[in-house]
Design a protein around this motif. Structure first.
Motif, PDB file in Angstrom:
ATOM      1  N   ILE A  84      37.240  41.520  44.365  1.00  0.00           N
ATOM      2  CA  ILE A  84      38.350  41.034  43.989  1.00  0.00           C
ATOM      3  C   ILE A  84      38.285  40.064  42.824  1.00  0.00           C
ATOM      4  O   ILE A  84      39.116  39.832  42.050  1.00  0.00           O
ATOM      5  CB  ILE A  84      39.154  40.608  45.166  1.00  0.00           C
ATOM      6  N   ALA A  85      37.387  39.280  42.941  1.00  0.00           N
ATOM      7  CA  ALA A  85      37.183  38.154  42.081  1.00  0.00           C
ATOM      8  C   ALA A  85      37.002  38.678  40.779  1.00  0.00           C
ATOM      9  O   ALA A  85      37.281  38.467  39.627  1.00  0.00           O
ATOM     10  CB  ALA A  85      36.401  37.089  42.399  1.00  0.00           C
ATOM     11  N   THR A  86      35.971  39.805  40.463  1.00  0.00           N
ATOM     12  CA  THR A  86      35.545  40.427  39.436  1.00  0.00           C
ATOM     13  C   THR A  86      36.883  41.098  38.804  1.00  0.00           C
ATOM     14  O   THR A  86      36.780  41.059  37.435  1.00  0.00           O
ATOM     15  CB  THR A  86      34.650  41.322  39.667  1.00  0.00           C
ATOM     16  N   VAL A  87      37.582  41.892  39.250  1.00  0.00           N
ATOM     17  CA  VAL A  87      38.553  42.307  38.922  1.00  0.00           C
ATOM     18  C   VAL A  87      39.522  41.581  38.266  1.00  0.00           C
ATOM     19  O   VAL A  87      40.222  41.794  37.059  1.00  0.00           O
ATOM     20  CB  VAL A  87      39.283  43.468  39.738  1.00  0.00           C
ATOM     21  N   TRP A  88      39.909  40.411  38.976  1.00  0.00           N
ATOM     22  CA  TRP A  88      40.758  39.381  38.220  1.00  0.00           C
ATOM     23  C   TRP A  88      40.434  38.758  37.255  1.00  0.00           C
ATOM     24  O   TRP A  88      40.938  38.594  36.021  1.00  0.00           O
ATOM     25  CB  TRP A  88      41.067  38.346  39.497  1.00  0.00           C
ATOM     26  N   TRP A  89      38.940  38.481  37.177  1.00  0.00           N
ATOM     27  CA  TRP A  89      38.389  38.116  35.982  1.00  0.00           C
ATOM     28  C   TRP A  89      38.148  38.949  34.774  1.00  0.00           C
ATOM     29  O   TRP A  89      38.432  38.622  33.544  1.00  0.00           O
ATOM     30  CB  TRP A  89      36.864  37.717  36.433  1.00  0.00           C
ATOM     31  N   CYS A  90      37.974  40.278  35.055  1.00  0.00           N
ATOM     32  CA  CYS A  90      37.709  41.078  33.813  1.00  0.00           C
ATOM     33  C   CYS A  90      38.897  42.014  33.323  1.00  0.00           C
ATOM     34  O   CYS A  90      38.411  42.819  32.600  1.00  0.00           O
ATOM     35  CB  CYS A  90      36.216  42.071  34.214  1.00  0.00           C
ATOM     36  N   ILE A  91      39.965  41.742  34.148  1.00  0.00           N
ATOM     37  CA  ILE A  91      41.065  42.880  33.898  1.00  0.00           C
ATOM     38  C   ILE A  91      41.664  42.906  32.227  1.00  0.00           C
ATOM     39  O   ILE A  91      42.108  43.628  31.843  1.00  0.00           O
ATOM     40  CB  ILE A  91      42.144  42.592  34.685  1.00  0.00           C
ATOM     41  N   GLY A  92      41.408  41.592  31.655  1.00  0.00           N
ATOM     42  CA  GLY A  92      41.799  41.499  30.351  1.00  0.00           C
ATOM     43  C   GLY A  92      41.228  42.508  29.444  1.00  0.00           C
ATOM     44  O   GLY A  92      42.097  43.001  28.585  1.00  0.00           O
ATOM     45  N   LEU A  93      40.100  42.725  29.170  1.00  0.00           N
ATOM     46  CA  LEU A  93      39.526  43.653  28.266  1.00  0.00           C
ATOM     47  C   LEU A  93      40.099  45.084  28.227  1.00  0.00           C
ATOM     48  O   LEU A  93      40.399  45.675  27.408  1.00  0.00           O
ATOM     49  CB  LEU A  93      38.035  43.485  28.414  1.00  0.00           C
ATOM     50  N   PRO A  94      39.947  45.778  29.514  1.00  0.00           N
ATOM     51  CA  PRO A  94      40.734  47.187  29.698  1.00  0.00           C
ATOM     52  C   PRO A  94      42.135  47.198  29.194  1.00  0.00           C
ATOM     53  O   PRO A  94      42.473  47.874  28.513  1.00  0.00           O
ATOM     54  CB  PRO A  94      40.389  47.514  31.219  1.00  0.00           C
ATOM     55  N   MET A  95      42.878  46.027  29.626  1.00  0.00           N
ATOM     56  CA  MET A  95      44.319  45.935  29.513  1.00  0.00           C
ATOM     57  C   MET A  95      44.626  45.953  27.662  1.00  0.00           C
ATOM     58  O   MET A  95      45.184  46.656  27.387  1.00  0.00           O
ATOM     59  CB  MET A  95      44.859  44.917  29.998  1.00  0.00           C
TER      60      MET A  95
END
Length: 311
Positions: A180-191
């Motif tokens: 959960i913490a990783t998805v919140w952290w890394c979601i910017g690049l895929p978006m």
């Protein structure tokens, strides 16, 4: 005489012209100077460490130097190490939790924020802002959220008289909390990658679909998704490579516990090489991780390419 001289001048001019053309089209090795700095850095930081790691994994090595050649002994030790096998399973489980979530949530955010409005621009900046944070700050934030009894999650659950899940201490939830913490952290690049791809789709195609009274779902399924298929594959491959290298979140949030259920391969490598000073074992584990990443990324690429060709 004059005609012979004129012919000689024509031949000389033609030869000079051919030399000029050849000089233009011929490879000029001095152009390699432009890529030489990158090649030097690439070789020094990637190629040399790769072969050095392979060589090191075949020797008995510690902090005092490289010892005798032991062949595949270090790899056999890994195969017989229950903790290492568990770390491999933990890593694959983490990739399974994060990569689909990052790809799907990133795509949904991109579809929702693909607007030329000020609100969409602000929201894009808001969602991307988490990507610039360091892993230390991210784990500190989520430890405050997940910490038992006093954390934000426990406080919210307390308002309703319920007990919050113990993400950091429950063996069944530890890796989910890190995910959960990783998805919140890394979601910017895929978006942002999906946004870039969506903005490259010609608007005339959507206008033609609107004239044919195509629904939003049919437009999404038959126009948008096929148009960004390559970007979707790129996002998945990038995230596979990145998430296989899980280290900081597990190290700072759970220390690999409880009972090693959240210990990834990179944390195992760190402990083997820099805690136990068994550099040969750590190098062997690194090569295994490299092959895991390579096989997973290539399998995803080949599967997506075949699916695209069949479609």
């Amino acid at each position: 005489m004059a005609e012979a001289a004129l012919n000689g001048q024509r031949v000389a001019a033609h030869a000079a012209e051919r030399r000029n053309v050849q000089n233009i089209n011929a490879p000029q090795w001095r152009n390699a100077l432009f890529v030489a700095p990158y090649l030097l850095i690439f070789v020094a930081l990637l190629v040399v460490p790769l072969f050095w790691g392979i060589w090191l994994s075949l020797h008995k090595a510690d902090a005092f130097g490289v010892g005798k050649f032991v062949g595949l002994t270090n790899y056999i030790r890994l195969y017989n190490d229950r903790i290492f096998l568990q770390a491999i399973g933990n890593t694959f489980y983490f990739v399974f939790l994060t990569v689909p979530a990052l790809a799907i949530i990133g795509l949904l955010l991109a579809l929702a924020l693909n607007r030329r409005t000020r609100t969409a621009a602000i929201l894009r900046a808001f969602y991307f802002s988490s990507s610039v944070l360091s892993v230390t700050i991210v784990t500190l934030i989520w430890r405050i959220v997940f910490i038992g009894n006093f954390g934000l999650l426990a406080t919210i659950y307390g308002w309703f008289g319920a007990t919050a899940p113990a993400f950091l201490s429950d063996a069944r939830l530890a890796m989910i909390g890190i995910a959960i913490a990783t998805v919140w952290w890394c979601i910017g690049l895929p978006m942002m990658l999906f946004l870039s791809a969506l903005q490259q789709v010609p608007g005339e195609i959507y206008e033609a679909a609107a004239l044919d009274n195509a629904s939003r779902w049919r437009t999404l399924w038959h126009i948008t998704l096929p148009s960004i298929r390559r970007t979707f594959v790129l996002v998945v491959i990038i995230q596979i490579v990145l998430q296989f290298q899980l280290f900081g979140q597990a190290k700072l949030m759970t220390q690999g516990g409880p009972n090693n259920v959240s210990k990834p391969v990179v944390l195992y490598i760190y402990e083997a090489a820099f805690t136990k000073w068994d550099l040969g074992l750590g190098a062997a584990a690194s090569e295994v991780l490299f092959m895991m990443i390579l096989i997973a990324a290539m399998a995803q690429y080949i599967a997506s390419r075949r699916k695209g060709e069949e479609g």
